[in-house]
Design a protein around this motif. Sequence first.
Motif, PDB file in Angstrom:
ATOM      1  N   GLY A  26     -32.641 -26.766  47.838  1.00 29.89           N
ATOM      2  CA  GLY A  26     -32.120 -27.095  46.511  1.00 29.89           C
ATOM      3  C   GLY A  26     -31.305 -28.360  46.519  1.00 29.89           C
ATOM      4  N   SER A  62     -33.216 -31.565  46.185  1.00 26.85           N
ATOM      5  CA  SER A  62     -33.556 -31.839  44.795  1.00 26.85           C
ATOM      6  C   SER A  62     -32.380 -32.415  44.031  1.00 26.85           C
ATOM      7  CB  SER A  62     -33.978 -30.552  44.097  1.00 26.85           C
ATOM      8  OG  SER A  62     -35.333 -30.334  44.286  1.00 26.85           O
ATOM      9  N   TYR A 111     -37.421 -27.998  44.863  1.00 27.23           N
ATOM     10  CA  TYR A 111     -36.808 -26.960  44.057  1.00 27.23           C
ATOM     11  C   TYR A 111     -37.825 -25.876  43.697  1.00 27.23           C
ATOM     12  CZ  TYR A 111     -32.541 -25.887  41.528  1.00 27.23           C
ATOM     13  OH  TYR A 111     -31.363 -25.355  41.137  1.00 27.23           O
ATOM     14  N   THR A 170     -30.972 -20.186  39.671  1.00 33.64           N
ATOM     15  CA  THR A 170     -32.341 -19.822  40.038  1.00 33.64           C
ATOM     16  C   THR A 170     -32.272 -18.851  41.213  1.00 33.64           C
ATOM     17  OG1 THR A 170     -32.480 -21.592  41.612  1.00 33.64           O
ATOM     18  CG2 THR A 170     -33.069 -22.117  39.354  1.00 33.64           C
ATOM     19  N   LEU A 205     -38.633 -23.889  46.646  1.00 31.99           N
ATOM     20  CA  LEU A 205     -37.564 -22.919  46.885  1.00 31.99           C
ATOM     21  C   LEU A 205     -37.858 -21.618  46.135  1.00 31.99           C
ATOM     22  CD1 LEU A 205     -33.901 -24.084  46.200  1.00 31.99           C
ATOM     23  CD2 LEU A 205     -34.620 -21.802  45.636  1.00 31.99           C
ATOM     24  N   GLN A 206     -38.304 -21.756  44.870  1.00 37.23           N
ATOM     25  CA  GLN A 206     -38.591 -20.560  44.070  1.00 37.23           C
ATOM     26  C   GLN A 206     -39.793 -19.813  44.650  1.00 37.23           C
ATOM     27  OE1 GLN A 206     -36.190 -20.245  41.904  1.00 37.23           O
ATOM     28  NE2 GLN A 206     -35.537 -22.357  42.255  1.00 37.23           N
ATOM     29  N   SER A 266     -23.617 -31.068  42.170  1.00 36.05           N
ATOM     30  CA  SER A 266     -23.903 -29.990  41.216  1.00 36.05           C
ATOM     31  C   SER A 266     -23.456 -30.390  39.821  1.00 36.05           C
ATOM     32  CB  SER A 266     -23.222 -28.700  41.643  1.00 36.05           C
ATOM     33  OG  SER A 266     -21.820 -28.877  41.661  1.00 36.05           O
ATOM     34  N   ALA A 298     -30.683 -22.884  50.023  1.00 39.41           N
ATOM     35  CA  ALA A 298     -29.713 -23.840  49.511  1.00 39.41           C
ATOM     36  C   ALA A 298     -30.014 -25.253  49.976  1.00 39.41           C
ATOM     37  CB  ALA A 298     -28.299 -23.438  49.930  1.00 39.41           C
ATOM     38  N   TRP A 349     -32.114 -19.698  44.020  1.00 43.22           N
ATOM     39  CA  TRP A 349     -31.099 -20.298  44.901  1.00 43.22           C
ATOM     40  C   TRP A 349     -29.790 -19.537  44.732  1.00 43.22           C
ATOM     41  CZ3 TRP A 349     -29.543 -26.171  44.505  1.00 43.22           C
ATOM     42  CH2 TRP A 349     -28.417 -26.404  45.288  1.00 43.22           C
TER      43      TRP A 349
END
Lengths: 908, 122
Positions: free
Chosen positions: A415, A418, A132, A52, A135-136, A255, A412, A54
């Motif tokens: 993210g 999330s 998240y 994304t 963040l976008q 991740s 980051a 991110w």
Amino acid sequence: MLPTELILPIAIAYVALLFVVAFVGDQRARAGRLGWLKSPVVYTLSISIYCTSWTFYGAVGYAARSGLEFATIYLGPTLVFVGWWWLLRKLIRIGHAQGVSSIADMISSRYGKSTTLAALVTLVAVVGAAPYIALQLRAVTVSYQVITSAGPENPSGLPGAHPDFHAALWIAAGMALFTILFGTRNVDAKERHHGVVAAIALEAIVKLVALLAVGVLVVFGLSDGVAHSFSRASPQLLQSADVFGARWVTTLLLSAVAVVCLPREFQVTVVENVDERHLRTASWLFPLYLLLITLFVLPIAITGLSLLPSGSSPDMFVLTLPMWAGQNAVALLAFLGGFSSATSMVIVACIALSTMISNHLVMPLAMRFKWVPLYADGEVRRFLLNARRIGICVMLALGFVYFRLSSSDALAAMGLVSFAGVAQFAPSLFGGLYWRNANVGGAIAGLSAGTALWAYALFLPSFGPDVVLSAATLRDGPLGLALLRPQALFGLSGLDPLVHALFWSLSVNVLLFVVVSLLRRPRPIDRLQGTLFVDVFRAPAEATSGLLRRTASVQDLDALAQRILGVGEAQRFFARAAREQGLERGLPIADDPFISQLERKLAGSVGAATARALISEVVTVETISLDELMKIADETRRMAEHSRQLEEKSRELEATAAQLRDANARLTRLDQEKDDFLSQVSHEVRTPMTSIRSFSQILLDSRDLDGARTQRFVRIIHDESVRLTRLLDSTLDLGLLERGEANWPRTRIDPEIALEGSIRICEGLGGGRVALASEARAVGAAVEANEDRLGQVFINLISNAIKYNTSASPRVTVRSAVRDGVYEVLIADNGPGIPPELRDRIFSRFPGGLARSRTAASGSGLGLAISWQIMRHLGGNLELVGGEGPGACFRVTLAAMDSAAPREPRPA
Amino acid sequence: MAVRVLIAEDDPHIVESLSFVLGREGFEVSAALDGEDALRRLQTELPDVVILDVMLPGRDGFEVLKALKADPALRALPVIVLTAKGQAHDRRMAEQMGATGFMTKPFSNTDVVDAVRRAVRA
């Protein structure tokens, strides 16, 4: 700097382009021309929504702040796709088999389709996704501000310290509208969003190309090649002490888990998957994509740090470096790339989450409180779609609120909050795939406790002091209880907040999941679903459903399906099911497999838990618990033991069994004979039918036949129809005789009268060709018989002898006599005789060969069988005897009566 | 040259109808009433196609087919098997033994003509 007047139309045109791609994709999918839409490459590109903003902006910022640690975010998914593809394959197989529509649906399906669990997973996913989405929003807002205001003269990027929340609100609203238009056109969440996937694949290409373009510019335009660009790196950046430390391991784990557990990743990897084999391509192509997109992260970070003035936001290096270099085209491409990565994430995440909200939060409540009339056509569909649309708005609103309140300005960091949230799904999701005893209690306990700890230790503190938790609470714990300090729980201090939160939340989650699962006894449905998930590669979905026996009125099911699926779709589904059951028309039979099939179909629209609830309203369930099954099995075993003892005790039983076996064998043989007979009748009927059909077709087709021909063909058709009728009559006749229904009157008669009459009838048969000679004859004989039936036997025998006589000078002789109280008639011919292999079965039905006509419209193949039956009923006999000469000789015998003392006739 | 068809069938009416239908389409038709007769004829007059009934008296259709396939001179000859039983068993057997076509009685005249044409082309 690029003017707003330029950026805005370009962004809108880009969105329009995406919309066209999605529209074309949907049209093609609807027309059934999937083509490139079901290519494994498109599938892989859609998985890359993992990357994304991110990744696009944040990875550089991450690298600039923490060095190589950014790589863990891409190493985790790489490990999963390369090394753990078998786990993904199992998820996909189950997803297809169970009609799973989201990760909440998946987890709740596994644990007995629990509504509570589905709602809990949804809540966690919604809360976890907020950072998240924030963040976008942040990335798009800031990048927009940067590109419209920064330039070579103002390279630091930001005009002020704060992002423009006014613009962010507009962006959030636009994204909501965009997602609603894209994602809620159809109610069946299981139905793939081919158009959306196509648009996302395009966005994946745009963001990759954009980032590569910036990278090439940075390495070869702003630096003198790779070596030069790395030479600017500060030693701290490349040799951060934390590499391979606790935080490194934590982010790697996070991740790896997130690439499966994030609702949007689950959506594209499992729900939107059209073909399990695509995973093979994705398992190398997706890691390759990750490698390419992160290839230039370090050079960009290094170059940005060394060339741009200090204080520039490293999260915006991707945008500010091209602008600093005066490369507006590259900057614009970078802006579009970042825009792509943000929009694709928001669209898919909101589709996935809104499906979960509508199916697992709204629908169960609506059903309980009767918000929606379940029994009105289309109402449920409309309701669901509206719930999804509102869900999308709620998600973006939550994202906006988090963005507004959060203190973090690093992409980051947002993210990772999330990631840690969705990581709470991992124990129940993965545990449920491999551990049969995992049950709903464990899943709920683990997930709630883990999520609570995550919220307390990571999510709430991430807003910053005095937003949700007061600075004092953060520092000293609530009410000064040091043990409960959010970032040093139970005295565990000195850890990185992320590592700390993940350690506590996941440990408690796993512990409770295991312990509660072990303590609680599973219900049958838990066991059933558990088996379906754990053994998905072993047992097909239907095989185990025998544990639940369900019945319903098919009309009720139909009404329900029409309400949820719509009339057309429901009718297609029912028609297909009826066809699969082998029914020509009408509704299918509502047996258990069908109900399960329908439930899975409904689950595609409303989720497994709701579908189960809906179905249960019209279905009578009869649950056979495993205990009961065990009892039945036990009982059977005891019975077997008992019967064994009985058998041992009593030899008679065995004898009876043997007799029964014999009787059974006899019955089987009789049955076989009956089958053979039918097959023979069919054959015998088909032969005349063939002539009839063929000649009538000739007559129908050809108008130019001459009169004589037409006459002949019509004659043949007539003769063959007569033959057919005779065959059917004979079959019926024989049937009656064989069942013993031969109650014709028997009287004292002179058999010679019947014989004489038969000879006269047969005289004309040979056309004068055959010599019919009557030799020595009995005189004054008397038998008790039926004259018509006896005559029938004689006619049959004499006419056979004439018809099948192929001798050059054919001759049939008839003799009769009374010998030792037996009246006897011998009918002999000089024809080809009866082949030895036929002699044994000459009196059975269709003995073959003999009956097979050598002349047209000949016997039915039943004449001798009927004659034999008649003689038996008359108390006499019919047999084949060795005649003198080559031909055949038949003998008819009947008990002769004393001709001197005639008795009164009496009934049979 | 006209295509020659040998019909091995014991029901004279069926022989007659087949002869008429095929003759009308320009085929040259001859008939054998049992299996022996059929094999004898094949030795002297080599047809282009054989229509072979399964239930022949004496040597039945499958025996004839077997003999035919065992003869190198006749192996390539296209054979259309005709049966009144129509059971899958017969069809499988005919296919295994190398029959070119398979028809069930009662047949449609046009189907027979088509089958013969196909057999000749193939």
